[in-house]
Design a protein around this motif. Sequence first.
Motif, short mmCIF file in Angstrom:
data_model
loop_
_atom_site.label_atom_id
_atom_site.label_comp_id
_atom_site.label_asym_id
_atom_site.label_seq_id
_atom_site.Cartn_x
_atom_site.Cartn_y
_atom_site.Cartn_z
N LEU A 127 0.82 -1.22 0.00
CA LEU A 127 0.00 0.00 0.00
C LEU A 127 0.85 1.27 0.00
CD1 LEU A 127 -2.78 1.23 0.02
CD2 LEU A 127 -2.78 1.08 2.52
N LEU A 128 1.90 1.29 0.75
CA LEU A 128 2.74 2.48 0.83
C LEU A 128 3.31 2.90 -0.53
CD1 LEU A 128 3.99 4.70 2.54
CD2 LEU A 128 5.78 3.10 3.21
N PRO A 129 3.84 1.98 -1.34
CA PRO A 129 4.33 2.39 -2.66
C PRO A 129 3.24 2.98 -3.56
CG PRO A 129 5.21 0.24 -2.08
CD PRO A 129 4.18 0.58 -1.04
N VAL A 130 2.02 2.48 -3.43
CA VAL A 130 0.92 3.00 -4.24
C VAL A 130 0.58 4.43 -3.80
CG1 VAL A 130 -1.54 2.70 -4.75
CG2 VAL A 130 0.00 0.75 -4.84
N ALA A 131 0.55 4.66 -2.50
CA ALA A 131 0.28 6.01 -2.00
C ALA A 131 1.35 6.99 -2.46
CB ALA A 131 0.18 5.99 -0.47
N ARG A 132 2.58 6.53 -2.52
CA ARG A 132 3.68 7.41 -2.96
C ARG A 132 3.49 7.88 -4.41
NH1 ARG A 132 7.75 4.10 0.38
NH2 ARG A 132 8.25 5.60 2.01
N GLN A 133 2.75 7.13 -5.19
CA GLN A 133 2.54 7.50 -6.60
C GLN A 133 1.76 8.80 -6.75
OE1 GLN A 133 0.54 4.00 -8.11
NE2 GLN A 133 2.47 3.03 -8.69
#
Length: 192
Positions: A127-133
């Motif tokens: 989830l964290l990498p997706v939010a970073r997008q």
Amino acid sequence: MTDGTKTNPARRSDATRGAILAAARERFAADGYDRATIRAIAKDARIDPSMVMRYYGSKEGLFAAAVELDLRLPDLARVPRDEAGQALVAHFLGLWEENEELTAVLRVGATNQAGAERMQSIFRDQLLPVARQVCPDPEQAPARAALCAAQLLGLALTRYVLRLAPARELTREELLAWLGPTVQRYLTAPNP
């Protein structure tokens, strides 16, 4: 050389592992982590409990192997920025509706350290990498992802674990209309 009557040991091992994992997923989903037992899982898989321990070492090891979850999160960089929240909520609704493993992980994560660690790794790795997008400030991405997780896991807890009637009765469209803007704000709104 095989004569057609013997089974390849590697295939037999793979079949045994598959049976154990299938039984474990069902048992963890139905009973939760604490009530699921190695003995019950082995019985469901039609094997001796010692085989479960041989392959997975412990109940924690079995749980970690059984819940290897790929959330298949959408690439938010390909979604119009103002639709990221809607896309994420829609994706999670689809996952919760079709995947009992998520329910099992949520139940276990709320009551057991091994489950909590599994949920933390899913959050950190997926989830964290997706939010970073889409997050406007990379330093805020962890907090924003945590807010998204709180919203989505709260829905899952009330709808799929506790099965509260008002949460169960909301249609997909109603959930998207309520939660989409909230998750969108968490992902992209200016820092308050």
